[in-house]
Design a protein around this motif. Structure first.
Motif, PDB file in Angstrom:
ATOM      1  N   MET A 182     -41.862  39.154  -6.840  1.00 39.98           N
ATOM      2  CA  MET A 182     -40.887  40.047  -7.429  1.00 39.98           C
ATOM      3  C   MET A 182     -40.863  39.894  -8.947  1.00 39.98           C
ATOM      4  SD  MET A 182     -38.884  42.312  -6.463  1.00 39.98           S
ATOM      5  CE  MET A 182     -37.413  43.191  -6.736  1.00 39.98           C
ATOM      6  N   ALA A 183     -41.100  38.689  -9.419  1.00 36.52           N
ATOM      7  CA  ALA A 183     -41.106  38.448 -10.863  1.00 36.52           C
ATOM      8  C   ALA A 183     -42.239  39.214 -11.540  1.00 36.52           C
ATOM      9  CB  ALA A 183     -41.229  36.959 -11.149  1.00 36.52           C
ATOM     10  N   LYS A 184     -43.388  39.321 -10.856  1.00 36.20           N
ATOM     11  CA  LYS A 184     -44.513  40.069 -11.425  1.00 36.20           C
ATOM     12  C   LYS A 184     -44.177  41.549 -11.536  1.00 36.20           C
ATOM     13  CE  LYS A 184     -48.293  37.080  -9.901  1.00 36.20           C
ATOM     14  NZ  LYS A 184     -49.530  37.000  -9.120  1.00 36.20           N
ATOM     15  N   ILE A 185     -43.497  42.077 -10.528  1.00 34.00           N
ATOM     16  CA  ILE A 185     -43.108  43.492 -10.555  1.00 34.00           C
ATOM     17  C   ILE A 185     -42.114  43.738 -11.682  1.00 34.00           C
ATOM     18  CG2 ILE A 185     -41.880  45.294  -9.269  1.00 34.00           C
ATOM     19  CD1 ILE A 185     -43.098  44.085  -6.724  1.00 34.00           C
ATOM     20  N   ASN A 186     -41.137  42.847 -11.829  1.00 35.95           N
ATOM     21  CA  ASN A 186     -40.155  42.991 -12.905  1.00 35.95           C
ATOM     22  C   ASN A 186     -40.812  42.919 -14.273  1.00 35.95           C
ATOM     23  OD1 ASN A 186     -37.956  43.366 -11.241  1.00 35.95           O
ATOM     24  ND2 ASN A 186     -37.460  41.188 -11.151  1.00 35.95           N
ATOM     25  N   ALA A 187     -41.761  42.017 -14.443  1.00 36.94           N
ATOM     26  CA  ALA A 187     -42.460  41.892 -15.726  1.00 36.94           C
ATOM     27  C   ALA A 187     -43.284  43.143 -16.017  1.00 36.94           C
ATOM     28  CB  ALA A 187     -43.353  40.657 -15.713  1.00 36.94           C
ATOM     29  N   ALA A 188     -43.935  43.674 -14.990  1.00 36.72           N
ATOM     30  CA  ALA A 188     -44.736  44.889 -15.177  1.00 36.72           C
ATOM     31  C   ALA A 188     -43.828  46.065 -15.519  1.00 36.72           C
ATOM     32  CB  ALA A 188     -45.545  45.177 -13.919  1.00 36.72           C
ATOM     33  N   TRP A 189     -42.679  46.167 -14.843  1.00 37.63           N
ATOM     34  CA  TRP A 189     -41.749  47.262 -15.119  1.00 37.63           C
ATOM     35  C   TRP A 189     -41.176  47.138 -16.529  1.00 37.63           C
ATOM     36  CZ3 TRP A 189     -40.729  51.914 -13.881  1.00 37.63           C
ATOM     37  CH2 TRP A 189     -39.554  52.500 -14.288  1.00 37.63           C
ATOM     38  N   GLN A 190     -40.876  45.937 -16.959  1.00 40.49           N
ATOM     39  CA  GLN A 190     -40.348  45.734 -18.303  1.00 40.49           C
ATOM     40  C   GLN A 190     -41.379  46.148 -19.345  1.00 40.49           C
ATOM     41  OE1 GLN A 190     -38.998  41.769 -19.117  1.00 40.49           O
ATOM     42  NE2 GLN A 190     -38.251  42.288 -21.157  1.00 40.49           N
ATOM     43  N   ALA A 191     -42.635  45.783 -19.142  1.00 39.25           N
ATOM     44  CA  ALA A 191     -43.689  46.152 -20.082  1.00 39.25           C
ATOM     45  C   ALA A 191     -43.881  47.667 -20.116  1.00 39.25           C
ATOM     46  CB  ALA A 191     -44.996  45.459 -19.700  1.00 39.25           C
ATOM     47  N   ALA A 192     -43.867  48.295 -18.946  1.00 35.07           N
ATOM     48  CA  ALA A 192     -44.031  49.752 -18.892  1.00 35.07           C
ATOM     49  C   ALA A 192     -42.852  50.449 -19.563  1.00 35.07           C
ATOM     50  CB  ALA A 192     -44.173  50.209 -17.442  1.00 35.07           C
ATOM     51  N   SER A 193     -41.646  49.952 -19.318  1.00 39.09           N
ATOM     52  CA  SER A 193     -40.459  50.539 -19.937  1.00 39.09           C
ATOM     53  C   SER A 193     -40.506  50.412 -21.448  1.00 39.09           C
ATOM     54  CB  SER A 193     -39.196  49.857 -19.401  1.00 39.09           C
ATOM     55  OG  SER A 193     -39.074  50.065 -18.021  1.00 39.09           O
ATOM     56  N   GLU A 194     -40.960  49.275 -21.921  1.00 42.99           N
ATOM     57  CA  GLU A 194     -41.075  49.065 -23.363  1.00 42.99           C
ATOM     58  C   GLU A 194     -42.086  50.030 -23.976  1.00 42.99           C
ATOM     59  OE1 GLU A 194     -42.212  45.522 -26.516  1.00 42.99           O
ATOM     60  OE2 GLU A 194     -41.751  45.009 -24.444  1.00 42.99           O
ATOM     61  N   ASP A 195     -43.205  50.229 -23.283  1.00 44.41           N
ATOM     62  CA  ASP A 195     -44.217  51.166 -23.771  1.00 44.41           C
ATOM     63  C   ASP A 195     -43.670  52.594 -23.820  1.00 44.41           C
ATOM     64  OD1 ASP A 195     -46.011  49.091 -24.010  1.00 44.41           O
ATOM     65  OD2 ASP A 195     -47.070  49.546 -22.136  1.00 44.41           O
ATOM     66  N   MET A 196     -42.922  52.984 -22.787  1.00 45.93           N
ATOM     67  CA  MET A 196     -42.337  54.336 -22.773  1.00 45.93           C
ATOM     68  C   MET A 196     -41.320  54.487 -23.894  1.00 45.93           C
ATOM     69  SD  MET A 196     -41.927  55.305 -18.742  1.00 45.93           S
ATOM     70  CE  MET A 196     -41.160  53.768 -18.221  1.00 45.93           C
ATOM     71  N   TYR A 197     -40.509  53.468 -24.121  1.00 43.86           N
ATOM     72  CA  TYR A 197     -39.514  53.501 -25.184  1.00 43.86           C
ATOM     73  C   TYR A 197     -40.184  53.640 -26.542  1.00 43.86           C
ATOM     74  CZ  TYR A 197     -35.717  52.071 -28.248  1.00 43.86           C
ATOM     75  OH  TYR A 197     -34.794  52.014 -29.259  1.00 43.86           O
ATOM     76  N   LYS A 198     -41.230  52.844 -26.767  1.00 46.71           N
ATOM     77  CA  LYS A 198     -41.938  52.914 -28.047  1.00 46.71           C
ATOM     78  C   LYS A 198     -42.597  54.273 -28.242  1.00 46.71           C
ATOM     79  CE  LYS A 198     -42.836  47.977 -28.581  1.00 46.71           C
ATOM     80  NZ  LYS A 198     -43.855  46.927 -28.579  1.00 46.71           N
ATOM     81  N   ALA A 199     -43.166  54.837 -27.175  1.00 50.36           N
ATOM     82  CA  ALA A 199     -43.802  56.151 -27.271  1.00 50.36           C
ATOM     83  C   ALA A 199     -42.768  57.216 -27.605  1.00 50.36           C
ATOM     84  CB  ALA A 199     -44.515  56.483 -25.966  1.00 50.36           C
ATOM     85  N   GLN A 200     -41.593  57.116 -27.010  1.00 44.27           N
ATOM     86  CA  GLN A 200     -40.536  58.077 -27.291  1.00 44.27           C
ATOM     87  C   GLN A 200     -40.052  57.950 -28.726  1.00 44.27           C
ATOM     88  OE1 GLN A 200     -36.982  57.588 -24.995  1.00 44.27           O
ATOM     89  NE2 GLN A 200     -36.289  59.670 -25.394  1.00 44.27           N
ATOM     90  N   GLN A 201     -39.912  56.721 -29.199  1.00 43.00           N
ATOM     91  CA  GLN A 201     -39.452  56.497 -30.563  1.00 43.00           C
ATOM     92  C   GLN A 201     -40.462  57.013 -31.580  1.00 43.00           C
ATOM     93  OE1 GLN A 201     -36.320  55.431 -31.344  1.00 43.00           O
ATOM     94  NE2 GLN A 201     -36.114  55.642 -29.130  1.00 43.00           N
TER      95      GLN A 201
END
Length: 66
Positions: free
Chosen positions: A1-20
C-alpha cells in the motif's frame, strides 16, 4: 500500500506542476466555478412540451443504500 501511495503522490505532484506551468505562475483570477457561466443554452427546456427524441435519458430503478 505504501508503494501505491508513493506513486499516487508523485503522479499528483506532476499533475499539479503541469497545471501550474500551464497557467503561468499559478495565479489565474478567472479560474474556478462561475455559476453565471454554465455554458449551454440558458433557455433550454423553456416552453418545451413532451420529451426530445435526441435526449440521452434513461429511467432506471435504484436502491438506496444506507
Amino acid at each position: 500500500m505504501a508503494k501505491i501511495n508513493a506513486a499516487w503522490q508523485a503522479a499528483s505532484e506532476d499533475m499539479y506542476k503541469a497545471q501550474q506551468s500551464a497557467t503561468g505562475n499559478g495565479a489565474n483570477p478567472g479560474a474556478g466555478f462561475d455559476p453565471n457561466n454554465m455554458g449551454g443554452n440558458p433557455n433550454a427546456g423553456a416552453g418545451q412540451q413532451g420529451s426530445n427524441p435526441n435526449d440521452n435519458v434513461t429511467d432506471v430503478d435504484y436502491e438506496e443504500v444506507k
